[in-house]
Design a protein around this motif. Sequence first.
Motif, PDB file in Angstrom:
ATOM      1  N   GLY A  60       0.817  -1.203   0.000  1.00 19.80           N
ATOM      2  CA  GLY A  60       0.000   0.000   0.000  1.00 19.80           C
ATOM      3  C   GLY A  60       0.850   1.251   0.000  1.00 19.80           C
ATOM      4  O   GLY A  60       2.076   1.187   0.191  1.00 19.80           O
ATOM      5  N   PRO A  61       0.207   2.414  -0.197  1.00 18.65           N
ATOM      6  CA  PRO A  61       0.934   3.679  -0.259  1.00 18.65           C
ATOM      7  C   PRO A  61       1.487   4.082   1.102  1.00 18.65           C
ATOM      8  O   PRO A  61       0.995   3.644   2.151  1.00 18.65           O
ATOM      9  CB  PRO A  61      -0.127   4.669  -0.739  1.00 18.65           C
ATOM     10  CG  PRO A  61      -1.424   4.082  -0.268  1.00 18.65           C
ATOM     11  CD  PRO A  61      -1.246   2.592  -0.372  1.00 18.65           C
ATOM     12  N   ALA A  62       2.492   4.929   1.072  1.00 21.08           N
ATOM     13  CA  ALA A  62       3.165   5.337   2.307  1.00 21.08           C
ATOM     14  C   ALA A  62       2.229   6.035   3.282  1.00 21.08           C
ATOM     15  O   ALA A  62       2.375   5.900   4.503  1.00 21.08           O
ATOM     16  CB  ALA A  62       4.347   6.247   1.971  1.00 21.08           C
ATOM     17  N   ASN A  63       1.206   6.747   2.780  1.00 21.03           N
ATOM     18  CA  ASN A  63       0.300   7.449   3.699  1.00 21.03           C
ATOM     19  C   ASN A  63      -0.710   6.522   4.367  1.00 21.03           C
ATOM     20  O   ASN A  63      -1.393   6.913   5.314  1.00 21.03           O
ATOM     21  CB  ASN A  63      -0.417   8.594   2.975  1.00 21.03           C
ATOM     22  CG  ASN A  63      -1.344   8.109   1.872  1.00 21.03           C
ATOM     23  OD1 ASN A  63      -1.193   7.010   1.343  1.00 21.03           O
ATOM     24  ND2 ASN A  63      -2.313   8.944   1.506  1.00 21.03           N
ATOM     25  N   ASP A  64      -0.831   5.273   3.874  1.00 24.81           N
ATOM     26  CA  ASP A  64      -1.605   4.205   4.521  1.00 24.81           C
ATOM     27  C   ASP A  64      -2.980   4.696   5.002  1.00 24.81           C
ATOM     28  O   ASP A  64      -3.268   4.719   6.201  1.00 24.81           O
ATOM     29  CB  ASP A  64      -0.789   3.644   5.697  1.00 24.81           C
ATOM     30  CG  ASP A  64      -1.409   2.389   6.312  1.00 24.81           C
ATOM     31  OD1 ASP A  64      -2.150   1.683   5.613  1.00 24.81           O
ATOM     32  OD2 ASP A  64      -1.149   2.147   7.506  1.00 24.81           O
ATOM     33  N   PRO A  65      -3.882   5.072   4.077  1.00 22.89           N
ATOM     34  CA  PRO A  65      -5.161   5.671   4.477  1.00 22.89           C
ATOM     35  C   PRO A  65      -6.039   4.772   5.347  1.00 22.89           C
ATOM     36  O   PRO A  65      -6.843   5.282   6.141  1.00 22.89           O
ATOM     37  CB  PRO A  65      -5.843   5.976   3.138  1.00 22.89           C
ATOM     38  CG  PRO A  65      -5.168   5.087   2.143  1.00 22.89           C
ATOM     39  CD  PRO A  65      -3.757   4.974   2.611  1.00 22.89           C
ATOM     40  N   ALA A  66      -5.897   3.451   5.238  1.00 26.34           N
ATOM     41  CA  ALA A  66      -6.709   2.541   6.048  1.00 26.34           C
ATOM     42  C   ALA A  66      -6.058   2.220   7.389  1.00 26.34           C
ATOM     43  O   ALA A  66      -6.669   1.562   8.239  1.00 26.34           O
ATOM     44  CB  ALA A  66      -6.981   1.253   5.276  1.00 26.34           C
ATOM     45  N   GLY A  67      -4.817   2.658   7.579  1.00 26.17           N
ATOM     46  CA  GLY A  67      -4.126   2.409   8.845  1.00 26.17           C
ATOM     47  C   GLY A  67      -3.874   0.936   9.116  1.00 26.17           C
ATOM     48  O   GLY A  67      -4.047   0.460  10.243  1.00 26.17           O
ATOM     49  N   VAL A  68      -3.409   0.213   8.089  1.00 27.05           N
ATOM     50  CA  VAL A  68      -3.217  -1.232   8.249  1.00 27.05           C
ATOM     51  C   VAL A  68      -1.745  -1.634   8.364  1.00 27.05           C
ATOM     52  O   VAL A  68      -1.455  -2.823   8.579  1.00 27.05           O
ATOM     53  CB  VAL A  68      -3.860  -2.010   7.075  1.00 27.05           C
ATOM     54  CG1 VAL A  68      -5.368  -1.798   7.064  1.00 27.05           C
ATOM     55  CG2 VAL A  68      -3.250  -1.596   5.734  1.00 27.05           C
ATOM     56  N   ALA A  69      -0.834  -0.692   8.236  1.00 28.99           N
ATOM     57  CA  ALA A  69       0.590  -1.042   8.257  1.00 28.99           C
ATOM     58  C   ALA A  69       0.954  -1.763   9.543  1.00 28.99           C
ATOM     59  O   ALA A  69       0.599  -1.332  10.643  1.00 28.99           O
ATOM     60  CB  ALA A  69       1.445   0.209   8.111  1.00 28.99           C
ATOM     61  N   LEU A 112      -8.234  -6.231   5.907  1.00 29.88           N
ATOM     62  CA  LEU A 112      -9.215  -6.067   4.835  1.00 29.88           C
ATOM     63  C   LEU A 112     -10.469  -5.370   5.345  1.00 29.88           C
ATOM     64  O   LEU A 112     -11.080  -4.565   4.623  1.00 29.88           O
ATOM     65  CB  LEU A 112      -9.554  -7.430   4.229  1.00 29.88           C
ATOM     66  CG  LEU A 112      -8.423  -8.101   3.439  1.00 29.88           C
ATOM     67  CD1 LEU A 112      -8.826  -9.508   3.015  1.00 29.88           C
ATOM     68  CD2 LEU A 112      -8.018  -7.274   2.224  1.00 29.88           C
ATOM     69  N   THR A 113     -10.857  -5.656   6.577  1.00 27.88           N
ATOM     70  CA  THR A 113     -12.014  -4.981   7.169  1.00 27.88           C
ATOM     71  C   THR A 113     -11.765  -3.477   7.275  1.00 27.88           C
ATOM     72  O   THR A 113     -12.649  -2.656   6.973  1.00 27.88           O
ATOM     73  CB  THR A 113     -12.318  -5.560   8.561  1.00 27.88           C
ATOM     74  OG1 THR A 113     -12.634  -6.961   8.432  1.00 27.88           O
ATOM     75  CG2 THR A 113     -13.498  -4.848   9.217  1.00 27.88           C
ATOM     76  N   LYS A 114     -10.561  -3.099   7.671  1.00 27.91           N
ATOM     77  CA  LYS A 114     -10.221  -1.669   7.770  1.00 27.91           C
ATOM     78  C   LYS A 114     -10.211  -1.004   6.402  1.00 27.91           C
ATOM     79  O   LYS A 114     -10.658   0.142   6.247  1.00 27.91           O
ATOM     80  CB  LYS A 114      -8.847  -1.516   8.437  1.00 27.91           C
ATOM     81  CG  LYS A 114      -8.835  -1.807   9.936  1.00 27.91           C
ATOM     82  CD  LYS A 114      -7.440  -1.562  10.515  1.00 27.91           C
ATOM     83  CE  LYS A 114      -7.423  -1.768  12.014  1.00 27.91           C
ATOM     84  NZ  LYS A 114      -6.068  -1.530  12.586  1.00 27.91           N
ATOM     85  N   ILE A 115      -9.695  -1.725   5.399  1.00 27.35           N
ATOM     86  CA  ILE A 115      -9.673  -1.166   4.042  1.00 27.35           C
ATOM     87  C   ILE A 115     -11.096  -0.934   3.543  1.00 27.35           C
ATOM     88  O   ILE A 115     -11.420   0.124   2.985  1.00 27.35           O
ATOM     89  CB  ILE A 115      -8.896  -2.101   3.091  1.00 27.35           C
ATOM     90  CG1 ILE A 115      -7.403  -2.088   3.436  1.00 27.35           C
ATOM     91  CG2 ILE A 115      -9.108  -1.706   1.631  1.00 27.35           C
ATOM     92  CD1 ILE A 115      -6.579  -3.139   2.719  1.00 27.35           C
ATOM     93  N   LYS A 169     -13.181   2.607   2.992  1.00 26.18           N
ATOM     94  CA  LYS A 169     -13.369   2.769   1.539  1.00 26.18           C
ATOM     95  C   LYS A 169     -12.077   3.220   0.844  1.00 26.18           C
ATOM     96  O   LYS A 169     -12.092   4.004  -0.110  1.00 26.18           O
ATOM     97  CB  LYS A 169     -14.512   3.732   1.235  1.00 26.18           C
ATOM     98  CG  LYS A 169     -15.882   3.207   1.669  1.00 26.18           C
ATOM     99  CD  LYS A 169     -16.993   4.173   1.292  1.00 26.18           C
ATOM    100  CE  LYS A 169     -18.365   3.566   1.516  1.00 26.18           C
ATOM    101  NZ  LYS A 169     -18.580   3.061   2.889  1.00 26.18           N
ATOM    102  N   SER A 170     -10.959   2.693   1.341  1.00 29.00           N
ATOM    103  CA  SER A 170      -9.672   2.964   0.704  1.00 29.00           C
ATOM    104  C   SER A 170      -9.584   2.164  -0.592  1.00 29.00           C
ATOM    105  O   SER A 170     -10.072   1.024  -0.669  1.00 29.00           O
ATOM    106  CB  SER A 170      -8.526   2.578   1.640  1.00 29.00           C
ATOM    107  OG  SER A 170      -8.587   3.332   2.840  1.00 29.00           O
TER     108      SER A 170
END
Length: 278
Positions: free
Chosen positions: A113-122, A131-134, A138-139
């Motif tokens: 995923g991208p560095a800004n990690d919009p779903a906060g899954v890193a 996957l639930t967070k994504i 709605k990332s």
Amino acid sequence: MIRRVFLKIIAAAFLTTGFLQSAQAENPFIIVQSTTSTQNSGLFDDLLPKFTAKTGIDVRVVAVGTGQAIRNAANGDGDVLFVHSKPSEETFVSDGLGVSRADVMYNDFVIVGPANDPAGVAGTKNVAEALTKIASSKSIFASRGDDSGTHKAELRLWKSAGIDPSEASGTWYRETGSGMGATLNTGTGMGAYVMTDRATWIAFGNKGTHQIVVEGDARMFNQYGVILVNPEAHPHVKADMAQRFINWLLSLEGQAAIADYQVDGQQLFFPNAGSGPS
């Protein structure tokens, strides 16, 4: 005069035909229906010349998604099936289209995923949680959507999270209908999360700011298997040469060649043929 020229043309044609037949006889080949991951990772470019040097048998690879590779093999368009969706492989054998199946090697799937990690899954180790967070955020998630082994595995993981991503098709869930490399290019271009096999990701050259954000869940295990296409179903299958290739892959020499293949100092595939045929 005309008769002599005509005879020379006929003689040349026979000589050319004989040469081509001789060349074909000297260059036997088999067709392997396989996946884009084995091709995109560079494994076949490293592996196949070693087999050819040992046996004189050329290996011609059709690299497509696992689902398409299985359909091609079912139609008799190949001698060997080398893919990574064990349930589908076992069905191929039970349907009488393959002789037997054997484990060859494994690696794992990862989500990048991208560095800004919009779903906060890193750093998440639980893939269903990621996957639930994504989905809830709605990332954007780029899926191959092509019935490949990776796509089949991805859908199983969505199911384990209790989510049907097809309901969001065309919104945050984007199906490319393309191979792994093309889907990664799309994903990095649009800042999307993508599930990929680790080998393709390591060898992929257009990472941008993307990085691995989810890994380590046992459910992301990625097993590859090899099957001889059944010559009773398709008599033109080159069973002897195909079996030599399979035997080599499963041998100590073939397994060592798989283990030795690296990109940037990283081993991409891990041989495990010791589990035997199934």
